[in-house]
Design a protein around this motif. Structure first.
Motif, PDB file in Angstrom:
ATOM      1  N   THR A 150     -29.355  21.591  -8.466  1.00 28.70           N
ATOM      2  CA  THR A 150     -28.799  20.902  -7.305  1.00 28.70           C
ATOM      3  C   THR A 150     -27.337  21.292  -7.151  1.00 28.70           C
ATOM      4  O   THR A 150     -26.568  21.230  -8.111  1.00 28.70           O
ATOM      5  N   ARG A 199     -23.879  20.361  -5.244  1.00 30.46           N
ATOM      6  CA  ARG A 199     -23.170  19.324  -4.499  1.00 30.46           C
ATOM      7  C   ARG A 199     -21.855  19.923  -4.004  1.00 30.46           C
ATOM      8  O   ARG A 199     -20.992  20.292  -4.800  1.00 30.46           O
ATOM      9  N   GLN A 222     -25.598  18.293  -0.147  1.00 34.40           N
ATOM     10  CA  GLN A 222     -26.393  18.567  -1.335  1.00 34.40           C
ATOM     11  C   GLN A 222     -27.557  19.483  -0.997  1.00 34.40           C
ATOM     12  O   GLN A 222     -28.202  19.322   0.049  1.00 34.40           O
ATOM     13  N   THR A 265     -34.611  20.483  -0.987  1.00 34.17           N
ATOM     14  CA  THR A 265     -34.138  19.207  -0.457  1.00 34.17           C
ATOM     15  C   THR A 265     -32.699  19.347   0.034  1.00 34.17           C
ATOM     16  O   THR A 265     -31.837  19.849  -0.689  1.00 34.17           O
ATOM     17  N   LEU A 266     -32.462  18.919   1.263  1.00 36.04           N
ATOM     18  CA  LEU A 266     -31.128  18.938   1.864  1.00 36.04           C
ATOM     19  C   LEU A 266     -30.665  17.501   2.043  1.00 36.04           C
ATOM     20  O   LEU A 266     -31.392  16.666   2.593  1.00 36.04           O
ATOM     21  N   GLY A 267     -29.454  17.197   1.569  1.00 34.40           N
ATOM     22  CA  GLY A 267     -28.946  15.833   1.667  1.00 34.40           C
ATOM     23  C   GLY A 267     -27.477  15.787   2.023  1.00 34.40           C
ATOM     24  O   GLY A 267     -26.759  16.790   1.934  1.00 34.40           O
ATOM     25  N   TRP A 268     -27.036  14.618   2.433  1.00 35.10           N
ATOM     26  CA  TRP A 268     -25.631  14.371   2.770  1.00 35.10           C
ATOM     27  C   TRP A 268     -25.251  13.003   2.228  1.00 35.10           C
ATOM     28  O   TRP A 268     -25.932  12.008   2.504  1.00 35.10           O
ATOM     29  N   ARG A 269     -24.210  12.943   1.400  1.00 31.11           N
ATOM     30  CA  ARG A 269     -23.757  11.683   0.815  1.00 31.11           C
ATOM     31  C   ARG A 269     -22.417  11.277   1.422  1.00 31.11           C
ATOM     32  O   ARG A 269     -21.480  12.069   1.432  1.00 31.11           O
ATOM     33  N   GLN A 305     -27.002   8.015   1.354  1.00 31.47           N
ATOM     34  CA  GLN A 305     -27.385   9.423   1.229  1.00 31.47           C
ATOM     35  C   GLN A 305     -28.734   9.685   1.906  1.00 31.47           C
ATOM     36  O   GLN A 305     -29.785   9.563   1.293  1.00 31.47           O
ATOM     37  N   TYR A 333     -31.637  12.225   3.373  1.00 26.95           N
ATOM     38  CA  TYR A 333     -32.080  13.549   2.933  1.00 26.95           C
ATOM     39  C   TYR A 333     -33.389  13.923   3.612  1.00 26.95           C
ATOM     40  O   TYR A 333     -34.112  13.077   4.158  1.00 26.95           O
ATOM     41  N   THR A 375     -36.739  16.809   2.761  1.00 28.71           N
ATOM     42  CA  THR A 375     -37.316  17.802   1.868  1.00 28.71           C
ATOM     43  C   THR A 375     -38.197  18.750   2.669  1.00 28.71           C
ATOM     44  O   THR A 375     -39.072  18.309   3.422  1.00 28.71           O
ATOM     45  N   THR A 382     -38.811  12.709   4.213  1.00 30.09           N
ATOM     46  CA  THR A 382     -37.429  12.307   4.446  1.00 30.09           C
ATOM     47  C   THR A 382     -37.209  10.907   3.884  1.00 30.09           C
ATOM     48  O   THR A 382     -38.171  10.179   3.605  1.00 30.09           O
TER      49      THR A 382
END
Length: 267
Positions: A74, A76, A86, A115-119, A135, A137, A139, A154
């Motif tokens: 992963t 970040r 992420q 997996t794409l995420g934003w925190r 967060q 996300y 996938t 999601t």
């Protein structure tokens, strides 16, 4: 008097660069090896890599025994002082299955999903005191069948971390997701809650104990999975960490056991 005033001003100006140099320029708070997530974010211009070199999980339902071995990475990426992007990926996974009645064995190997995420931190992005974040996300189904879920999913993660003092900490992570159905087509509601207690054995070694409960409303059958976990993280430097996670299933629907060895590195 004027000479004293000018001397004090010069000393203040001269000390300013030194104070700036002493200011912290790193923010290193990995999610690993917790089942949950941290509430802090990576600073802008920095990238934190979290790696699972070996992650093994066994699931035996009495009819079929499955062993899943995978590696995970992963990244970040700091965007602002309180937000990060992420990217998570399973570069390699192997699923071995054995039917207890027939003795038939199968094996599937390949890459997993992305997996794409934003925190976005909402309190103390440095992870100190009471830190919290949101967060969302998604996938993407990039993995091979058997390793990947087979369809997109999601969800949103809500981590909360409370550093009580230099020794003790409490954390809670809630997650709600539109998870992929067991047959690999369509989605259903899935919710998980993780609560944990952390204890600093030394200034560089921290141990955690966690309890996780998941409610999975898959159309094939609604189940509840309960897990207990223990982990140790060893901070080698201000930018590197090694860690170990051990998980045990507490009920029939949960995986029997899981062991993960990995670490984190800040660039």
């Amino acid at each position: 008097m004027r000479r004293r005033w000018w001397a004090a001003a010069l000393l203040t100006v001269a000390a300013t660069p030194v104070m700036a140099q002493d200011a912290p320029v790193t923010r290193f708070c990995p999610n690993r090896p917790s089942l949950g997530a941290s509430g802090c974010t990576t600073l802008p211009g920095q990238v934190q890599l979290e790696l699972a070199g070996v992650d093994w999980e066994r699931n035996d339902d009495g009819e079929t025994r499955e062993d899943l071995i995978r590696s995970e990475v992963t990244a970040r990426i700091g965007l602002t002082r309180n937000s990060e992007a992420q990217i998570g990926w399973t570069p390699l996974g192997t699923l071995r299955s054995r039917d207890r009645d027939s003795g038939e064995r199968t094996r599937v190997s390949g890459t997993g999903d992305v997996t794409l995420g934003w925190r976005r931190s909402v309190s103390h992005p440095d992870g100190k005191k009471l830190s919290a974040a949101i967060q969302p996300y998604v996938t993407l189904p990039t993995g091979r069948s058997g390793i990947g879920a087979g369809d997109w999913s999601t969800g949103v993660v809500l981590p909360v971390f409370w550093r009580i003092d230099k020794t003790w900490s409490l954390d809670f992570t809630g997650q709600a997701a539109a998870a992929v159905d067991e047959d690999g087509h369509g989605r259903h509601f899935d919710a998980t809650g993780v609560i944990g207690v952390g204890y600093a054995l030394t200034s560089d070694v921290t141990a955690n104990a966690e309890l996780s409960v998941e409610r999975d409303q898959d159309p094939a059958g609604h189940v509840t999975r309960a897990l207990a976990a223990a982990s140790v993280a060893w901070r080698l430097t201000k930018r590197t960490q090694l860690d170990l996670l051990a998980v045990a299933g507490l009920n029939h629907d949960a995986p029997d056991a899981r062991i993960a060895l990995g670490g984190a590195l800040l660039f």
